[in-house]
Design an enzyme around this catalytic site. Structure first.
Site, PDB file in Angstrom:
ATOM      1  CE  LYS A   6       2.409   5.011  -5.315  1.00  0.00           C
ATOM      2  NZ  LYS A   6       2.336   3.781  -4.560  1.00  0.00           N
ATOM      3  CG  HIS A  12      -0.964   2.692  -8.170  1.00  0.00           C
ATOM      4  ND1 HIS A  12      -0.795   1.592  -7.365  1.00  0.00           N
ATOM      5  CD2 HIS A  12      -1.843   2.312  -9.135  1.00  0.00           C
ATOM      6  CE1 HIS A  12      -1.545   0.592  -7.827  1.00  0.00           C
ATOM      7  NE2 HIS A  12      -2.188   1.014  -8.897  1.00  0.00           N
ATOM      8  CG  ASP A  40       3.593  -3.200  -4.576  1.00  0.00           C
ATOM      9  OD1 ASP A  40       3.385  -2.444  -3.615  1.00  0.00           O
ATOM     10  OD2 ASP A  40       2.716  -3.515  -5.400  1.00  0.00           O
ATOM     11  CG  HIS A  52       6.638   0.457  -4.267  1.00  0.00           C
ATOM     12  ND1 HIS A  52       5.935   1.322  -5.079  1.00  0.00           N
ATOM     13  CD2 HIS A  52       5.699  -0.232  -3.579  1.00  0.00           C
ATOM     14  CE1 HIS A  52       4.640   1.151  -4.879  1.00  0.00           C
ATOM     15  NE2 HIS A  52       4.468   0.200  -3.973  1.00  0.00           N
ATOM     16  CG  HIS A  61       2.545  -1.230   0.625  1.00  0.00           C
ATOM     17  ND1 HIS A  61       1.790  -0.095   0.443  1.00  0.00           N
ATOM     18  CD2 HIS A  61       2.920  -1.627  -0.618  1.00  0.00           C
ATOM     19  CE1 HIS A  61       1.698   0.167  -0.847  1.00  0.00           C
ATOM     20  NE2 HIS A  61       2.379  -0.745  -1.520  1.00  0.00           N
ATOM     21  CG  HIS A  88       3.602  -1.111  -8.509  1.00  0.00           C
ATOM     22  ND1 HIS A  88       2.763  -0.422  -9.358  1.00  0.00           N
ATOM     23  CD2 HIS A  88       3.248  -0.738  -7.266  1.00  0.00           C
ATOM     24  CE1 HIS A  88       1.955   0.336  -8.648  1.00  0.00           C
ATOM     25  NE2 HIS A  88       2.231   0.161  -7.373  1.00  0.00           N
TER      26      HIS A  88
HETATM   27  C1  NCD Z   1      -0.785  -2.546  -2.136  1.00  0.00           C
HETATM   28  C2  NCD Z   1      -1.284  -2.593  -0.702  1.00  0.00           C
HETATM   29  O1  NCD Z   1      -1.849  -3.614  -0.293  1.00  0.00           O
HETATM   30  O2  NCD Z   1      -1.083  -1.613   0.036  1.00  0.00           O
HETATM   31  N1  NCD Z   1      -1.390  -3.618  -2.869  1.00  0.00           N
HETATM   32  C3  NCD Z   1      -0.935  -4.156  -4.018  1.00  0.00           C
HETATM   33  O3  NCD Z   1      -1.629  -5.008  -4.583  1.00  0.00           O
HETATM   34  N2  NCD Z   1       0.220  -3.815  -4.525  1.00  0.00           N
HETATM   35  C4  NCD Z   1      -1.072  -1.214  -2.738  1.00  0.00           C
HETATM   36  C5  NCD Z   1      -0.386  -0.958  -4.060  1.00  0.00           C
HETATM   37  O4  NCD Z   1       0.831  -0.767  -4.118  1.00  0.00           O
HETATM   38  O5  NCD Z   1      -1.069  -0.956  -5.086  1.00  0.00           O
HETATM   39 ZN    ZN Z   2       2.656  -0.630  -3.499  1.00  0.00          ZN
END
Ligand code: NCD
Ligand code: ZN
Length: 345
Positions: free
Chosen positions: A100, A137, A248, A14, A16, A175
């Site tokens: 997702k 989520h 995450d 997981h 970004h 998460h």
């Molecule tokens: C994530 C993001 O910034 O894309 N932020 C976070 O606090 N984890 C989004 C997410 O996974 O909730």
């Molecule tokens: Zn995330």
């Protein structure tokens, strides 16, 4: 005392990457440590179709450094208008590894998320039939629900019903941050698993709120009280195949975190393995690290484990207080601190 650990090359289930110039600068951090990563689709606009995901995958692959073997695993952002046929085709063609679900407005770039989860049930039924993994989520978004209760409320209001209604649907509760989530996953069948981030193993909510507000410890779901952190540590280091690594990693520039409305997200990618391994070391569970990092995820996703290995060794590593993406400052997880393990390669 074990001072050196070699494990099968791990995966990040997981994270970004963002897009454009930021993506080009952050992908190498992950590709350096991990064989694969499940890439979250919360771009603007979100990655909602097979065509968008295939194009995004190409852009990510173009950002992988020469000579590095790394495979991005793409996800489909579910919305109120998801086309189940396109999702099924994308999964069959190997473009989508999972889909997702963000409840609308739960977190960064989730405005297009699902406004009524029951409306998504026909898509979930199709996913169950096609054996497509659902990543969730798990937080409710109603304004009156306390932010620290949002994960537990999501379990009680939605997740139990989803798992009961679609008993064969593979679900990753992403998460997780509470003992309630640990208990739910443990009580559920083998089709329900969870990712755990490094930050939720290291910090509780005091790290965010004591001694002044600490924006670099703010992410969603927010860190909870200490008893929850201890439950997460027991789950991650307990050897159960239901729990696996998902950083995450969510890059936001330093100035966007240190603002009157600071962004949620912690940039965990640069020292991810070192961070997790510190926890396993403290818990006396070094022998269980490979399962969490490299074996449980592939087993759940029905993918082969990676070729190759990585090695970490015990060493004092000073994590830089800032790194740079697109020439701008970004604070990595553990920035300015010293950690006790070094990634050798
Ligand atoms: C994530 C993001 O910034 O894309 N932020 C976070 O606090 N984890 C989004 C997410 O996974 O909730
Ligand atoms: Zn995330």
């Amino acid at each position: 005392m074990t001072d050196r650990l070699t494990i099968r090359r791990p995966d990040d289930w997981h994270l970004h990457f963002r897009d454009g110039a930021v993506m080009r600068d952050v992908v190498p951090y992950t590709a350096r440590q991990f064989g694969r990563a499940v890439v979250m689709p919360n771009l603007t606009p979100p990655v909602t179709t097979t065509a968008l995901a295939a194009a995004y995958r190409d852009r990510i692959l173009a950002a992988v450094p020469e000579g590095v073997s790394f495979t991005p695993l793409m996800t489909c952002y579910l919305t109120d208008t998801t086309d189940a046929d396109d999702l099924a085709r994308g999964a069959a063609d190997g473009v989508f590894t999972a889909a997702k679900m963000y409840p609308a407005n739960a977190t960064t770039n989730s405005a297009a998320g699902v406004s009524n989860i029951e409306n998504l049930y026909p898509v979930l039924a199709r996913m169950e039939a096609e054996d497509i993994v659902l990543c969730i989520h798990g937080e409710v978004t109603e304004a009156q629900i306390d932010v620290f209760d949002r994960e537990k409320e999501f379990i009680d209001r939605h997740l139990r019903a989803i798992v009961a209604t679609f008993p064969k649907l593979r679900v990753v509760f992403e998460h997780i941050t509470t003992s309630d989530a640990v208990d739910f996953v443990m009580e559920s069948g083998p089709q329900v698993a969870a990712t755990i981030t490094p930050q939720h193993l290291h910090i509780n909510r005091n790290a965010m709120l004591v001694g002044g507000i600490q924006p670099h410890n703010y992410c969603l779901p927010v860190a909870k009280r200490e008893s929850h952190r201890l439950a997460l540590r027991a789950a991650a280091t307990g050897g159960s195949g239901k729990f696996f690594l998902g950083t995450d990693s969510a890059p936001h520039l330093k100035r966007d975190k240190e603002s009157a409305c600071g962004c949620a997200g912690i940039f965990g990618a640069p020292y991810a393995l070192e961070s997790y391994l510190t926890v396993f070391d403290e818990e006396g569970a070094l022998d269980l690290f490979e399962g969490f990092a490299s074996l449980h995820g592939p087993a759940f996703y029905k993918l082969p484990v990676n070729e190759g290995e990585v090695t970490l060794e015990r060493a004092e590593v000073a994590v830089p207080p800032v790194l740079h993406v697109t020439g701008e400052e970004i604070v990595p997880w553990h920035g300015g601190a010293t950690i006790g393990w070094r990634f050798v390669g």
